[in-house]
Design a protein around this motif. Structure first.
Motif, PDB file in Angstrom:
ATOM      1  N   ALA A  85       0.843  -1.202   0.000  1.00  0.00           N
ATOM      2  CA  ALA A  85       0.000   0.000   0.000  1.00  0.00           C
ATOM      3  C   ALA A  85       0.876   1.250   0.000  1.00  0.00           C
ATOM      4  CB  ALA A  85      -0.937  -0.006   1.207  1.00  0.00           C
ATOM      5  N   ALA A  86       1.939   1.247   0.807  1.00  0.00           N
ATOM      6  CA  ALA A  86       2.861   2.392   0.852  1.00  0.00           C
ATOM      7  C   ALA A  86       3.572   2.564  -0.486  1.00  0.00           C
ATOM      8  CB  ALA A  86       3.867   2.211   1.979  1.00  0.00           C
ATOM      9  N   ASP A  87       3.959   1.463  -1.113  1.00  0.00           N
ATOM     10  CA  ASP A  87       4.630   1.531  -2.416  1.00  0.00           C
ATOM     11  C   ASP A  87       3.735   2.184  -3.470  1.00  0.00           C
ATOM     12  OD1 ASP A  87       6.914   0.353  -1.418  1.00  0.00           O
ATOM     13  OD2 ASP A  87       6.497  -1.634  -2.258  1.00  0.00           O
ATOM     14  N   GLU A  88       2.428   1.927  -3.403  1.00  0.00           N
ATOM     15  CA  GLU A  88       1.503   2.547  -4.348  1.00  0.00           C
ATOM     16  C   GLU A  88       1.483   4.061  -4.170  1.00  0.00           C
ATOM     17  OE1 GLU A  88      -0.127   1.168  -7.020  1.00  0.00           O
ATOM     18  OE2 GLU A  88       1.224  -0.473  -6.470  1.00  0.00           O
ATOM     19  N   ILE A  89       1.575   4.509  -2.927  1.00  0.00           N
ATOM     20  CA  ILE A  89       1.603   5.947  -2.666  1.00  0.00           C
ATOM     21  C   ILE A  89       2.922   6.550  -3.142  1.00  0.00           C
ATOM     22  CG2 ILE A  89       1.605   7.690  -0.818  1.00  0.00           C
ATOM     23  CD1 ILE A  89      -0.429   5.775   0.632  1.00  0.00           C
ATOM     24  N   VAL A  90       4.028   5.844  -2.903  1.00  0.00           N
ATOM     25  CA  VAL A  90       5.342   6.344  -3.326  1.00  0.00           C
ATOM     26  C   VAL A  90       5.376   6.581  -4.838  1.00  0.00           C
ATOM     27  CG1 VAL A  90       7.794   5.729  -3.535  1.00  0.00           C
ATOM     28  CG2 VAL A  90       6.615   5.434  -1.351  1.00  0.00           C
ATOM     29  N   LYS A  91       4.638   5.781  -5.599  1.00  0.00           N
ATOM     30  CA  LYS A  91       4.594   5.955  -7.056  1.00  0.00           C
ATOM     31  C   LYS A  91       4.019   7.312  -7.467  1.00  0.00           C
ATOM     32  CE  LYS A  91       4.106   1.043  -8.116  1.00  0.00           C
ATOM     33  NZ  LYS A  91       3.193  -0.014  -8.586  1.00  0.00           N
ATOM     34  N   THR A  92       3.273   7.956  -6.570  1.00  0.00           N
ATOM     35  CA  THR A  92       2.640   9.244  -6.885  1.00  0.00           C
ATOM     36  C   THR A  92       3.508  10.430  -6.474  1.00  0.00           C
ATOM     37  OG1 THR A  92       1.491   9.524  -4.755  1.00  0.00           O
ATOM     38  CG2 THR A  92       0.383   8.185  -6.440  1.00  0.00           C
ATOM     39  N   VAL A  93       4.664  10.167  -5.883  1.00  0.00           N
ATOM     40  CA  VAL A  93       5.485  11.215  -5.268  1.00  0.00           C
ATOM     41  C   VAL A  93       6.453  11.833  -6.271  1.00  0.00           C
ATOM     42  CG1 VAL A  93       7.158  11.743  -3.445  1.00  0.00           C
ATOM     43  CG2 VAL A  93       5.338  10.073  -3.023  1.00  0.00           C
ATOM     44  N   GLY A  94       6.369  13.154  -6.407  1.00  0.00           N
ATOM     45  CA  GLY A  94       7.362  13.906  -7.157  1.00  0.00           C
ATOM     46  C   GLY A  94       8.463  14.379  -6.225  1.00  0.00           C
ATOM     47  N   SER A  95       8.067  14.804  -5.019  1.00  0.00           N
ATOM     48  CA  SER A  95       9.021  15.242  -3.996  1.00  0.00           C
ATOM     49  C   SER A  95       8.468  14.896  -2.620  1.00  0.00           C
ATOM     50  CB  SER A  95       9.246  16.755  -4.051  1.00  0.00           C
ATOM     51  OG  SER A  95       9.923  17.124  -5.223  1.00  0.00           O
ATOM     52  N   PRO A  96       9.245  14.160  -1.821  1.00  0.00           N
ATOM     53  CA  PRO A  96       8.825  13.964  -0.430  1.00  0.00           C
ATOM     54  C   PRO A  96       9.111  15.231   0.369  1.00  0.00           C
ATOM     55  CG  PRO A  96      10.896  12.822  -0.830  1.00  0.00           C
ATOM     56  CD  PRO A  96      10.459  13.414  -2.135  1.00  0.00           C
ATOM     57  N   ILE A  97       8.246  15.511   1.329  1.00  0.00           N
ATOM     58  CA  ILE A  97       8.429  16.640   2.233  1.00  0.00           C
ATOM     59  C   ILE A  97       8.651  16.078   3.632  1.00  0.00           C
ATOM     60  CG2 ILE A  97       7.376  18.685   3.271  1.00  0.00           C
ATOM     61  CD1 ILE A  97       5.654  18.951   0.740  1.00  0.00           C
ATOM     62  N   TYR A  98       9.705  16.561   4.281  1.00  0.00           N
ATOM     63  CA  TYR A  98      10.032  16.117   5.635  1.00  0.00           C
ATOM     64  C   TYR A  98      10.201  17.317   6.549  1.00  0.00           C
ATOM     65  CZ  TYR A  98      11.687  11.975   3.043  1.00  0.00           C
ATOM     66  OH  TYR A  98      11.793  10.890   2.215  1.00  0.00           O
ATOM     67  N   GLY A  99       9.914  17.099   7.814  1.00  0.00           N
ATOM     68  CA  GLY A  99      10.346  18.025   8.846  1.00  0.00           C
ATOM     69  C   GLY A  99      11.772  17.659   9.223  1.00  0.00           C
TER      70      GLY A  99
ATOM     71  N   GLN B 113       4.765  23.936 -10.291  1.00  0.00           N
ATOM     72  CA  GLN B 113       5.700  23.256 -11.183  1.00  0.00           C
ATOM     73  C   GLN B 113       5.084  21.961 -11.697  1.00  0.00           C
ATOM     74  OE1 GLN B 113       9.321  22.730  -8.957  1.00  0.00           O
ATOM     75  NE2 GLN B 113       9.703  24.926  -8.795  1.00  0.00           N
ATOM     76  N   PRO B 114       5.490  21.525 -12.883  1.00  0.00           N
ATOM     77  CA  PRO B 114       4.979  20.251 -13.394  1.00  0.00           C
ATOM     78  C   PRO B 114       5.559  19.083 -12.602  1.00  0.00           C
ATOM     79  CG  PRO B 114       6.669  21.131 -14.858  1.00  0.00           C
ATOM     80  CD  PRO B 114       6.426  22.170 -13.801  1.00  0.00           C
ATOM     81  N   GLY B 115       4.854  17.978 -12.624  1.00  0.00           N
ATOM     82  CA  GLY B 115       5.370  16.770 -11.987  1.00  0.00           C
ATOM     83  C   GLY B 115       4.366  16.124 -11.060  1.00  0.00           C
ATOM     84  N   LYS B 116       4.854  15.107 -10.376  1.00  0.00           N
ATOM     85  CA  LYS B 116       4.015  14.365  -9.439  1.00  0.00           C
ATOM     86  C   LYS B 116       3.844  15.152  -8.148  1.00  0.00           C
ATOM     87  CE  LYS B 116       5.459   9.809 -11.133  1.00  0.00           C
ATOM     88  NZ  LYS B 116       6.103   8.531 -10.716  1.00  0.00           N
ATOM     89  N   ASP B 117       3.038  14.609  -7.251  1.00  0.00           N
ATOM     90  CA  ASP B 117       2.647  15.312  -6.038  1.00  0.00           C
ATOM     91  C   ASP B 117       3.785  15.518  -5.041  1.00  0.00           C
ATOM     92  OD1 ASP B 117       0.036  15.523  -6.929  1.00  0.00           O
ATOM     93  OD2 ASP B 117      -0.591  13.654  -5.984  1.00  0.00           O
ATOM     94  N   LEU B 118       3.550  16.465  -4.132  1.00  0.00           N
ATOM     95  CA  LEU B 118       4.429  16.758  -3.006  1.00  0.00           C
ATOM     96  C   LEU B 118       3.831  16.015  -1.810  1.00  0.00           C
ATOM     97  CD1 LEU B 118       4.427  20.606  -3.606  1.00  0.00           C
ATOM     98  CD2 LEU B 118       6.187  19.001  -4.351  1.00  0.00           C
ATOM     99  N   VAL B 119       4.565  15.069  -1.244  1.00  0.00           N
ATOM    100  CA  VAL B 119       3.988  14.203  -0.221  1.00  0.00           C
ATOM    101  C   VAL B 119       4.752  14.328   1.090  1.00  0.00           C
ATOM    102  CG1 VAL B 119       3.361  11.830   0.396  1.00  0.00           C
ATOM    103  CG2 VAL B 119       3.137  12.598  -1.976  1.00  0.00           C
ATOM    104  N   ILE B 120       4.010  14.687   2.140  1.00  0.00           N
ATOM    105  CA  ILE B 120       4.572  14.733   3.489  1.00  0.00           C
ATOM    106  C   ILE B 120       4.567  13.308   4.025  1.00  0.00           C
ATOM    107  CG2 ILE B 120       4.301  15.622   5.836  1.00  0.00           C
ATOM    108  CD1 ILE B 120       2.551  17.888   4.567  1.00  0.00           C
ATOM    109  N   PHE B 121       5.732  12.822   4.394  1.00  0.00           N
ATOM    110  CA  PHE B 121       5.853  11.488   4.983  1.00  0.00           C
ATOM    111  C   PHE B 121       5.963  11.633   6.490  1.00  0.00           C
ATOM    112  CE2 PHE B 121       7.057  10.502   0.663  1.00  0.00           C
ATOM    113  CZ  PHE B 121       6.536   9.233   0.473  1.00  0.00           C
TER     114      PHE B 121
END
Length: 190
Positions: A35-49, A117-125
């Motif tokens: 399930a997590a791998d499916e979400i990672v496929k949508t990530v253009g940039s991970p966002i971290y604190g 910007q173009p590309g995949k989503d920005l995802v907060i992990f």
């Protein structure tokens, strides 16, 4: 336009970490990894604190040199080395990990530019403090939650008390064999 998505594991009573930051309550099995791998496929940039970034930075580069690493971990380590990472931190003055952008002020404005910007989503992990900041700034477009069948009773809450009502629209749901719920919501903009 790219979206900002929060991806986080949460307990049934709404905690994303135990009282000492522990995450050992997450039943991370093959189904949850898929399930997590499916979400990672949508990530253009991970966002971290800062905390999550430093944890990732200290772990993932070591995977590539560890003879005990699984192929899945090696593939993810290669992905994370190559992807453009975003760190939100007021305390960090610089970042060393390759392809990492540091944002320490004007968060809403800077994220707004990245969304254009173009590309995949920005995802907060994970990164609950960043999730709280983004919620306060109304920057989260979607919530991807895995709800574990456990009641922690205390710890770090996903949704803080005394905050404005957030209305969400359920896009999809799935129950894994372990009892984990995989939920995908979009934020309704008021």
């Amino acid at each position: 336009m790219r979206k900002v998505v929060l991806f986080v594991h949460v307990s049934l009573d709404g905690f994303v970490a135990g009282p000492n930051g522990e995450l050992n309550w997450i039943s991370y099995d093959q189904d949850l990894m898929n399930a997590a791998d499916e979400i990672v496929k949508t990530v253009g940039s991970p966002i971290y604190g800062r905390v999550t970034y430093q944890m990732m930075e200290s772990y993932w580069p070591t995977v590539l040199n560890d003879l005990e690493s699984t192929q899945h971990d090696i593939d993810h380590a290669n992905w994370i080395e190559d992807v453009e990472k975003i760190v939100i931190s007021k305390s960090l003055k610089e970042v060393q990990w390759n392809r990492t952008t540091l944002i320490n002020e004007n968060i809403a404005e800077e994220i707004g530019k990245l969304k254009q910007q173009p590309g995949k989503d920005l995802v907060i992990f994970g990164s609950p403090s960043i999730a709280h900041t983004f919620m306060d700034l109304d920057l989260i477009d979607e919530y991807r939650l895995t709800v574990s069948p456990i009641v922690l009773g205390t710890g770090t809450r996903l949704f803080q008390e005394d905050k404005a009502t957030k209305r969400l629209n359920l896009l999809s749901s799935k129950v894994l064999p372990s009892g984990v719920l995989v939920l995908h919501y979009e934020a309704k903009k008021e």
